[in-house]
Design a protein around this motif. Sequence first.
Motif, mmCIF file in Angstrom:
data_model
loop_
_atom_site.group_PDB
_atom_site.id
_atom_site.type_symbol
_atom_site.label_atom_id
_atom_site.label_comp_id
_atom_site.label_asym_id
_atom_site.label_seq_id
_atom_site.Cartn_x
_atom_site.Cartn_y
_atom_site.Cartn_z
ATOM 1 N N ARG A 95 0.751 -1.037 -0.462
ATOM 2 C CA ARG A 95 -0.294 -0.685 0.071
ATOM 3 C C ARG A 95 0.950 1.169 0.301
ATOM 4 O O ARG A 95 0.875 1.705 -0.894
ATOM 5 C CB ARG A 95 -0.855 0.149 1.030
ATOM 6 N N ASN A 96 1.952 0.789 0.667
ATOM 7 C CA ASN A 96 2.704 2.374 1.182
ATOM 8 C C ASN A 96 3.142 2.644 -0.685
ATOM 9 O O ASN A 96 3.690 4.146 -0.866
ATOM 10 C CB ASN A 96 3.867 2.191 2.097
ATOM 11 N N TRP A 97 3.919 1.810 -1.010
ATOM 12 C CA TRP A 97 4.518 1.671 -1.957
ATOM 13 C C TRP A 97 4.004 2.241 -3.281
ATOM 14 O O TRP A 97 3.928 3.316 -4.102
ATOM 15 C CB TRP A 97 4.833 -0.004 -3.243
ATOM 16 N N HIS A 98 2.689 1.669 -3.190
ATOM 17 C CA HIS A 98 1.272 2.028 -4.709
ATOM 18 C C HIS A 98 0.941 3.537 -3.574
ATOM 19 O O HIS A 98 1.165 4.361 -5.598
ATOM 20 C CB HIS A 98 0.114 1.480 -3.574
ATOM 21 N N ASP A 99 1.032 3.966 -3.394
ATOM 22 C CA ASP A 99 1.209 5.812 -3.054
ATOM 23 C C ASP A 99 2.085 6.238 -3.102
ATOM 24 O O ASP A 99 2.075 7.542 -2.879
ATOM 25 C CB ASP A 99 -0.029 5.469 -1.597
ATOM 26 N N GLY A 100 3.032 6.137 -3.023
ATOM 27 C CA GLY A 100 4.172 7.114 -3.504
ATOM 28 C C GLY A 100 4.914 7.332 -1.967
ATOM 29 O O GLY A 100 5.613 8.180 -2.138
ATOM 30 N N HIS A 101 4.490 6.660 -1.219
ATOM 31 C CA HIS A 101 5.737 6.803 -0.179
ATOM 32 C C HIS A 101 7.406 6.373 0.406
ATOM 33 O O HIS A 101 7.448 6.725 1.570
ATOM 34 C CB HIS A 101 4.431 6.525 1.070
ATOM 35 N N LEU A 102 7.827 4.945 -0.409
ATOM 36 C CA LEU A 102 8.664 3.956 -0.141
ATOM 37 C C LEU A 102 9.795 4.904 -1.071
ATOM 38 O O LEU A 102 10.929 4.540 -0.763
ATOM 39 C CB LEU A 102 8.416 3.063 -0.361
ATOM 40 N N HIS A 103 9.745 6.142 -1.651
ATOM 41 C CA HIS A 103 10.765 6.516 -2.446
ATOM 42 C C HIS A 103 10.820 8.091 -1.988
ATOM 43 O O HIS A 103 10.159 8.837 -2.910
ATOM 44 C CB HIS A 103 11.114 6.018 -3.823
ATOM 45 N N ASP A 104 12.056 8.951 -1.634
ATOM 46 C CA ASP A 104 12.144 10.319 -1.608
ATOM 47 C C ASP A 104 12.436 11.300 -3.093
ATOM 48 O O ASP A 104 11.545 12.109 -2.457
ATOM 49 C CB ASP A 104 13.079 10.215 -0.848
ATOM 50 N N GLN A 105 13.031 10.426 -4.072
ATOM 51 C CA GLN A 105 12.225 11.285 -4.930
ATOM 52 C C GLN A 105 11.001 11.022 -6.075
ATOM 53 O O GLN A 105 11.484 10.998 -7.536
ATOM 54 C CB GLN A 105 13.564 10.872 -5.656
ATOM 55 N N THR A 106 10.261 10.303 -5.160
ATOM 56 C CA THR A 106 8.558 9.889 -6.556
ATOM 57 C C THR A 106 8.258 11.261 -6.916
ATOM 58 O O THR A 106 8.500 12.371 -6.756
ATOM 59 C CB THR A 106 7.369 10.235 -5.422
ATOM 60 N N ILE A 107 8.190 10.948 -8.752
ATOM 61 C CA ILE A 107 8.078 11.885 -9.376
ATOM 62 C C ILE A 107 6.217 11.380 -9.531
ATOM 63 O O ILE A 107 5.992 10.295 -9.266
ATOM 64 C CB ILE A 107 8.543 11.720 -11.223
ATOM 65 N N ASP A 108 5.387 12.191 -9.951
ATOM 66 C CA ASP A 108 3.730 12.421 -9.989
ATOM 67 C C ASP A 108 3.446 11.355 -11.340
ATOM 68 O O ASP A 108 2.976 11.506 -12.046
ATOM 69 C CB ASP A 108 3.077 13.353 -9.689
ATOM 70 N N ILE A 109 3.939 9.937 -10.463
ATOM 71 C CA ILE A 109 2.982 8.430 -11.708
ATOM 72 C C ILE A 109 2.553 7.561 -10.865
ATOM 73 O O ILE A 109 3.050 7.673 -10.090
ATOM 74 C CB ILE A 109 4.192 8.780 -12.784
ATOM 75 N N PRO A 110 1.271 7.819 -11.510
ATOM 76 C CA PRO A 110 0.320 6.951 -10.736
ATOM 77 C C PRO A 110 1.027 5.255 -10.646
ATOM 78 O O PRO A 110 1.509 5.115 -12.156
ATOM 79 C CB PRO A 110 -1.132 6.195 -11.469
#
Length: 275
Positions: free
Chosen positions: A203-218
């Motif tokens: 869930r945290n990966w899916h929501d983008g919480h586990l990578h600090d350089q997350t880009i806005d890609i679903p």
Amino acid sequence: MNGRETSPLFDIQDLSVGYGNGIYIFRGLTVQVPLGKKVAVVGRSGVGKSTFLHLLGLISEEVVKSGLITYRCPRTGEAVEYTRLADRSAKDRLRLRDFGFVFQTACLFPHLTCRENIALPLVLQGYSKQQWWRKAEKLLTMVEAIDGELIALADRLGPFSGGQRQRIAVLRAIIHDPLVVFADEPLSNLDPRSTEAVLAILRNWHDGHLHDQTIDIPRTLLIATHDLQEAWDFCDTFVVFNCVGRLLQNRVVSKSELEAAGGITAITQWMASSD
């Protein structure tokens, strides 16, 4: 909403797949898998749930008789037709870059430590030891609130419990921040605590919480499971096969639509159907 967000992630058209001996798994399968969802793939044993994931993830050994699978990369918008990936290296590059995999069996390498098993996709992508060690350490630190147990095990070769092994496998699947994760019965034989930890990490990966350089890609998760209650509680979209491999409503169905039709009862009835 831009065109990339409205286009399907996977577009499957008139797909027929067999074993090469005249027996078919799918005949004329047509379905579009949406971008950015947590997709449950459900049905009785033997209807093709694993084959469905393996085909989309480019790890299938079954013979595609006819039809097309097109993957639209959320990062670039490029449409990749699988039948045109003629050489193995092109498939390998796409799979390693964009996809992550979790299987029913963790498939850890016994000669590698917990940290080394987790970092394997980065090693295969050519990261130096310093780079992959740092990324693995950061990911372990980020999931500490979910499961701090793995940090203490990071440099051990094992033995690991079944739940620990599966959590390591999940971290291995997401360390390179893939755009799609395929999870094939990842909760089988897990105790409630381990099940909760595995789902929390996904869930945290899916929501983008586990990578600090997350880009806005679903990100998109496809999870095949026999546990309908877990699927219902966790996922927002469903691929439901009946006992002869046909899809409910011939498409991916949202949880809200299923709620209106009777929820898990509607899923169970279709899974038992041979229409």
